[in-house]
Design a protein around this motif. Structure first.
Motif, PDB file in Angstrom:
ATOM      1  N   VAL A   1       0.829  -1.209   0.000  1.00  0.00           N
ATOM      2  CA  VAL A   1       0.000   0.000   0.000  1.00  0.00           C
ATOM      3  C   VAL A   1       0.863   1.258   0.000  1.00  0.00           C
ATOM      4  O   VAL A   1       0.639   2.193  -0.780  1.00  0.00           O
ATOM      5  N   ILE A   2       1.863   1.295   0.867  1.00  0.00           N
ATOM      6  CA  ILE A   2       2.724   2.475   0.964  1.00  0.00           C
ATOM      7  C   ILE A   2       3.501   2.689  -0.329  1.00  0.00           C
ATOM      8  O   ILE A   2       3.685   3.828  -0.782  1.00  0.00           O
TER       9      ILE A   2
ATOM     10  N   PRO B   1      -8.144  -4.670   5.213  1.00  0.00           N
ATOM     11  CA  PRO B   1      -7.418  -3.403   5.290  1.00  0.00           C
ATOM     12  C   PRO B   1      -8.269  -2.206   4.895  1.00  0.00           C
ATOM     13  O   PRO B   1      -9.034  -2.252   3.934  1.00  0.00           O
ATOM     14  N   MET B   2      -8.127  -1.143   5.674  1.00  0.00           N
ATOM     15  CA  MET B   2      -8.774   0.135   5.373  1.00  0.00           C
ATOM     16  C   MET B   2      -7.679   1.070   4.875  1.00  0.00           C
ATOM     17  O   MET B   2      -6.760   1.407   5.623  1.00  0.00           O
ATOM     18  N   ILE B   3      -7.775   1.448   3.613  1.00  0.00           N
ATOM     19  CA  ILE B   3      -6.699   2.168   2.934  1.00  0.00           C
ATOM     20  C   ILE B   3      -7.149   3.585   2.594  1.00  0.00           C
ATOM     21  O   ILE B   3      -8.185   3.779   1.950  1.00  0.00           O
TER      22      ILE B   3
ATOM     23  N   TYR C   1      -0.336   5.244  -0.771  1.00  0.00           N
ATOM     24  CA  TYR C   1      -1.464   5.346   0.139  1.00  0.00           C
ATOM     25  C   TYR C   1      -1.029   5.033   1.571  1.00  0.00           C
ATOM     26  O   TYR C   1       0.125   4.693   1.822  1.00  0.00           O
ATOM     27  N   SER C   2      -1.977   5.127   2.503  1.00  0.00           N
ATOM     28  CA  SER C   2      -1.685   4.844   3.909  1.00  0.00           C
ATOM     29  C   SER C   2      -2.675   3.817   4.458  1.00  0.00           C
ATOM     30  O   SER C   2      -3.786   3.664   3.942  1.00  0.00           O
ATOM     31  N   VAL C   3      -2.261   3.140   5.514  1.00  0.00           N
ATOM     32  CA  VAL C   3      -3.068   2.070   6.115  1.00  0.00           C
ATOM     33  C   VAL C   3      -3.567   2.525   7.486  1.00  0.00           C
ATOM     34  O   VAL C   3      -2.776   2.956   8.331  1.00  0.00           O
TER      35      VAL C   3
ATOM     36  N   ALA D   1      -3.056   8.524   7.193  1.00  0.00           N
ATOM     37  CA  ALA D   1      -3.695   7.408   7.891  1.00  0.00           C
ATOM     38  C   ALA D   1      -4.603   7.853   9.028  1.00  0.00           C
ATOM     39  O   ALA D   1      -5.384   7.051   9.549  1.00  0.00           O
ATOM     40  N   GLY D   2      -4.547   9.125   9.407  1.00  0.00           N
ATOM     41  CA  GLY D   2      -5.318   9.596  10.550  1.00  0.00           C
ATOM     42  C   GLY D   2      -6.821   9.478  10.346  1.00  0.00           C
ATOM     43  O   GLY D   2      -7.345   9.641   9.239  1.00  0.00           O
ATOM     44  N   ILE D   3      -7.521   9.195  11.452  1.00  0.00           N
ATOM     45  CA  ILE D   3      -8.974   9.039  11.413  1.00  0.00           C
ATOM     46  C   ILE D   3      -9.594   9.781  12.597  1.00  0.00           C
ATOM     47  O   ILE D   3      -8.906  10.182  13.529  1.00  0.00           O
ATOM     48  N   TYR D   4     -10.910   9.961  12.543  1.00  0.00           N
ATOM     49  CA  TYR D   4     -11.632  10.444  13.720  1.00  0.00           C
ATOM     50  C   TYR D   4     -13.013   9.821  13.727  1.00  0.00           C
ATOM     51  O   TYR D   4     -13.532   9.375  12.690  1.00  0.00           O
ATOM     52  N   ILE D   5     -13.608   9.762  14.909  1.00  0.00           N
ATOM     53  CA  ILE D   5     -14.949   9.202  15.077  1.00  0.00           C
ATOM     54  C   ILE D   5     -15.943  10.338  15.210  1.00  0.00           C
ATOM     55  O   ILE D   5     -15.695  11.316  15.932  1.00  0.00           O
TER      56      ILE D   5
END
Length: 291
Positions: A197-198, A245-247, A202-204, A252-256
């Motif tokens: 992926v990298i 995998p979530m790509i 992209y990021s994982v 790669a940062g996420i928030y809820i």
């Protein structure tokens, strides 16, 4: 717990055979890895032939439901309509939608669009638009056995950049599957996926991963997609787990979502893609149960 039984005891696997004629050598091999400091699976993680056959029957329904969505998904359909398609088809085939009321989740399927990483909640107010990408995550309970898989769908005239993200994400699973070999390690899968992926820009997502499945919706082990080769749990025949995998196209940062503690988004607003399969480790490699 992982104890060695008496040689003439009935084997723990349910075969009815004496332990010495069934899983004794298998168990001793696993314990030899433990003595080397490796993480080994508890016995309840290792599925019997009967249990794997039950998971396969559940998987048949899960696949049929995803095929049903593939036949009906289109521009303009609401995510609640997708939810109803999943719910109705699952029940018609004799199964139960596993997500419904699981830890409070309100729907029968997860529908995650564009920059939603996972756990998107179907709604009458959200309809698919031309150019969207969506992950439809279906999980099924059938006669006490769970199965789990998701697919990406490209709606209408999707940009080349989004299509590439979807394709690379799917390919990353194929790369990871090649690493599933008995007496190797879960970390081999994560290393292969993250490297691929990298290398494609992209990021994982690190916070979420695959999981054991079969007797429960979510079981041990956790399957990281950013792990290192030769680390994590020992792979042995009879283990059943998901690779999902979530790509992210961006970072790669996420928030809820602050208004809903289920839905996960990319921190930078860039699109995310995910595919999910369920696999069983075999004596020679692996068997895909859902795709």
């Amino acid at each position: 717990m992982f104890e060695i039984l008496g040689r003439n005891d009935v084997c723990w696997c349910g075969s009815g055979k004496k332990y010495k004629k069934c899983h004794m050598a298998f168990d001793e091999r696993i314990l030899s890895y433990k003595r080397k400091g490796c993480i080994i699976p508890d016995r309840n993680i290792i599925k019997s032939t009967l249990q794997i056959n039950g998971i396969k029957e559940s998987s048949k329904i899960n696949i049929a439901v995803l095929d049903h969505i593939a036949e009906n998904i289109k521009t303009g359909i609401s995510t609640e309509e997708i939810n109803q398609l999943v719910h109705t088809k699952t029940l018609a085939l004799g199964g139960v939608p596993a997500p419904l009321n699981y830890e409070g989740f309100p729907k029968s399927v997860c529908t995650s669009i564009n920059n939603q990483v996972c756990h998107g909640i179907p709604s009458d107010e959200v309809s698919l638009e031309d150019g969207d990408i969506i992950n439809v995550d279906v999980s099924t309970l059938f006669k006490g056995y769970f199965s789990d898989a998701s697919r990406m769908f490209c709606i209408g005239n999707v940009s080349a950049a989004k299509r590439r993200l979807v394709d690379i994400t799917k390919k990353s699973i194929e790369i990871g599957l090649k690493q599933i070999k008995p007496w190797h390690f879960l970390g081999d899968i994560g290393q292969a996926i993250s490297d691929y992926v990298i290398s494609n820009g992209y990021s994982v997502v690190e916070e979420f991963g695959g999981h054991g499945v079969g007797l429960e919706f979510h079981e041990e082990p956790f399957v990281s997609h950013v792990s290192k080769r030769g680390t994590e749990m020992l792979l042995v025949p009879g283990m059943v787990f998901t690779i999902e995998p979530m790509i992210n196209m961006g970072r790669a940062g996420i928030y809820i979502d602050s208004d809903n503690d289920w839905v996960v988004y990319t921190a930078d607003g860039e699109p995310s893609a995910q595919w999910e399969v369920t696999v069983a480790v075999t004596e020679k490699g692996y068997e895909i149960l859902t795709y």
